[in-house]
Scaffold this active site. Structure first.
Site, PDB file in Angstrom:
ATOM      1  N   CYS A   1       0.835  -1.202   0.000  1.00  0.00           N
ATOM      2  CA  CYS A   1       0.000   0.000   0.000  1.00  0.00           C
ATOM      3  C   CYS A   1       0.870   1.252   0.000  1.00  0.00           C
ATOM      4  CB  CYS A   1      -0.920   0.011   1.220  1.00  0.00           C
ATOM      5  SG  CYS A   1      -2.019   1.436   1.287  1.00  0.00           S
TER       6      CYS A   1
ATOM      7  N   CYS B   1      -3.038   0.356   9.095  1.00  0.00           N
ATOM      8  CA  CYS B   1      -2.386  -0.957   9.046  1.00  0.00           C
ATOM      9  C   CYS B   1      -1.124  -0.968   9.899  1.00  0.00           C
ATOM     10  CB  CYS B   1      -2.026  -1.332   7.603  1.00  0.00           C
ATOM     11  SG  CYS B   1      -3.451  -1.742   6.583  1.00  0.00           S
TER      12      CYS B   1
ATOM     13  N   GLN C   1     -19.753  -7.699  10.741  1.00  0.00           N
ATOM     14  CA  GLN C   1     -18.319  -7.949  10.611  1.00  0.00           C
ATOM     15  C   GLN C   1     -17.767  -7.289   9.355  1.00  0.00           C
ATOM     16  OE1 GLN C   1     -16.214  -9.194  12.646  1.00  0.00           O
ATOM     17  NE2 GLN C   1     -17.283 -10.576  14.040  1.00  0.00           N
TER      18      GLN C   1
ATOM     19  N   GLU D   1     -28.424  -8.082  23.327  1.00  0.00           N
ATOM     20  CA  GLU D   1     -27.538  -7.051  22.783  1.00  0.00           C
ATOM     21  C   GLU D   1     -27.976  -5.688  23.323  1.00  0.00           C
ATOM     22  OE1 GLU D   1     -25.059  -4.570  21.139  1.00  0.00           O
ATOM     23  OE2 GLU D   1     -24.757  -6.728  20.897  1.00  0.00           O
TER      24      GLU D   1
ATOM     25  N   ASP E   1     -19.793 -13.384  22.712  1.00  0.00           N
ATOM     26  CA  ASP E   1     -19.034 -12.606  21.726  1.00  0.00           C
ATOM     27  C   ASP E   1     -19.014 -11.150  22.176  1.00  0.00           C
ATOM     28  OD1 ASP E   1     -17.663 -11.742  19.530  1.00  0.00           O
ATOM     29  OD2 ASP E   1     -19.274 -12.082  18.084  1.00  0.00           O
TER      30      ASP E   1
ATOM     31  N   CYS F   1     -12.320 -10.606  20.140  1.00  0.00           N
ATOM     32  CA  CYS F   1     -11.485  -9.839  19.212  1.00  0.00           C
ATOM     33  C   CYS F   1     -10.288  -9.216  19.929  1.00  0.00           C
ATOM     34  CB  CYS F   1     -12.307  -8.744  18.519  1.00  0.00           C
ATOM     35  SG  CYS F   1     -13.083  -7.562  19.650  1.00  0.00           S
TER      36      CYS F   1
END
Length: 467
Positions: free
Chosen positions: A71, A80, A294, A344, A389, A416
């Site tokens: 990139c 990134c 996602q 949720e 999750d 995550c």
């Protein structure tokens, strides 16, 4: 060692997510955004409670495995972390990081488990189905820019028209949008003065369906007639682009919040509709501009297939899907369960989950809005199986105690952030659960993030004693 002092050293290892460890004067200093084997120069930035952190100034010698980034924005853009590693080396690094965290949390407490390694994303580039681009300037009083924040900067924007992790249609939409507003000489929203018009450009696209949403987020600081004229021009220029996907909706959102967040005070449809569809494992999901889904659709399939394999046979079971988002996991499990209940806290996500379940013809799943800690007290059914999750910070300690109190034989935990996962696993281990197996899925190539899936089983009890 003093704050501001300049040092040089070799990066010995990189801990999750991007913490390079450099030893100087018998002390370990964290220098972020580095690679193992690099020789770096850095300025000591933080020195407190025995912890040292340095700010990277220069890479003096490259690491042996380092490659040229694909990139053109890498290094300037903060999006990134590992573009200067091959994808294979990046996978090995993430696998090692997670393995070390889990080993310490599990094996370090006298337990054992099976670690199943890391699964790659089906695509390494162009995988992001959502981007939130910010308007600003590349430097103070510079020309209008549209893209991502410069690494380490709250203000400066890197125009990321050639971003390699976003769908390629996004680059065309960004460049056309920026060109138009540069021609019109419109100002961006200045965070400190709270003045200006342009705030964000939100773009989403279904990887399977090719359907696109574009949403221009602005303040209300423009004459309405002038605004209407500008929005019409923007819409027509977007519709004329030779994209691979197809616009399902072009939207305008007004946001007069003082906070630097992407949110809606009011959204109007300039073209089409306010949502698009994405397909995942044979199910269809309706996604609006601000609903959670996602960001890597193809990677999500790998993640949820992994989770489903850990859940196993569930035909006669009641499953709780806690922190269920838009109900993706719940709907994937519904066809093989007696009943699924999702909880949720974000009401918009719950409403989307209900709509999606109805569209998919699923009648045995329901969704409740509210904090897991409070909602669990209102559910009459008792779960046979629990899927967790949670957000990045993990599970609230009081909520975790309520979850443990159900005494289900098995749970699956999707995380995550492996450090938050490790903290929660320590509690679960203390309260009678064992980790049977764990594995990773690389949902975010070139970043420092990774998803981890863990299968837990409860030990057998005889009264208060663990057998």
């Amino acid at each position: 060692m003093k704050k501001g002092q300049i040092f040089e050293g070799i990066v010995e290892k990189v801990e999750f997510p991007n913490k390079g460890m450099v030893r100087v004067e018998d002390r370990q200093v964290v220098v972020k955004n580095t690679l193992p084997g690099q020789k770096v120069r850095f300025a000591l930035q933080k020195l407190r409670k025995g912890k040292c952190e340095g700010r990277l100034l220069e890479i003096l010698e490259h690491a042996e495995q380092e490659v040229e980034a694909a990139c053109p924005h890498f290094g300037d853009c903060g999006g990134c972390t590992y573009q200067n590693l091959s994808y294979e080396d990046q996978l090995r690094l993430k696998e090692q990081q997670v393995r070390e965290i889990l080993d310490e949390a599990i094996c370090g407490r006298g337990h054992s488990y099976k670690f199943e390694g890391i699964l790659p994303s089906p695509v390494a580039f162009g995988y992001r189905n959502k981007m939130e681009f910010s308007f600003g300037d590349a430097y103070k009083d510079g020309p209008l820019a549209l893209g991502l924040h410069k690494r380490g900067s709250f203000y400066d924007i890197v125009t990321a028209g050639d971003c390699r992790i976003a769908d390629e249609d996004f680059g065309q939409i960004l460049r056309e949008t920026l060109a138009l507003f540069q021609e019109l000489d419109l100002s961006f929203y200045h965070k400190m003065q709270h003045t200006g018009y342009l705030r964000h450009l939100l773009v989403r696209k279904g990887a399977k369906t090719g359907e696109i949403l574009a949403d221009l987020v602005t303040t209300g600081q423009l004459d309405q007639d002038r605004e209407r004229e500008i929005l019409e021009i923007w819409k027509e220029r977007l519709l004329a682009l030779p994209l691979k996907g197809t616009f399902r909706g072009i939207l305008h959102t007004r946001n007069d919040s003082l906070a630097d967040v992407v949110q809606s005070d009011h959204t109007e449809v300039l073209y089409g509709q306010e949502h698009f569809q994405e397909e995942l494992l044979g199910l269809y999901f309706q996604i609006s501009p601000f609903s959670f889904f996602q960001t890597n659709s193809l990677g999500a399939q790998v993640l949820y297939e992994k989770a489903r394999s850990y859940v196993g046979e569930t035909e006669d079971k009641v499953i709780f899907d806690l922190y269920s988002g838009t109900g993706t996991i719940a709907q994937i499990l519904a066809p093989v369960a007696r009943k699924v209940i999702g909880v949720e806290i974000v009401e918009e996500a719950v409403e989307a989950a209900r709509i999606n379940a109805a569209k998919n013809g699923l009648t045995n799943c329901s969704f409740l809005a509210g904090d897991v800690l409070k909602v669990l007290d209102t559910i009459e059914e008792k779960p046979d199986f629990i899927v967790l999750d949670p957000p990045r910070d993990g599970i609230h300690p009081k909520a975790l105690e309520k979850i443990i109190a159900y005494g289900v034989e098995q749970m699956v935990y999707i995380s995550c952030k492996p450090t938050s996962l490790a903290r929660d696993l320590e509690v679960l281990l203390e309260r009678g659960y064992e980790v049977e197996k764990a594995g990773c899925v690389d949902m975010f190539p070139w970043s420092g993030n990774v998803e981890t899936v863990v299968m837990l089983s409860r030990k057998s009890y005889d009264g208060d004693e663990v057998i």
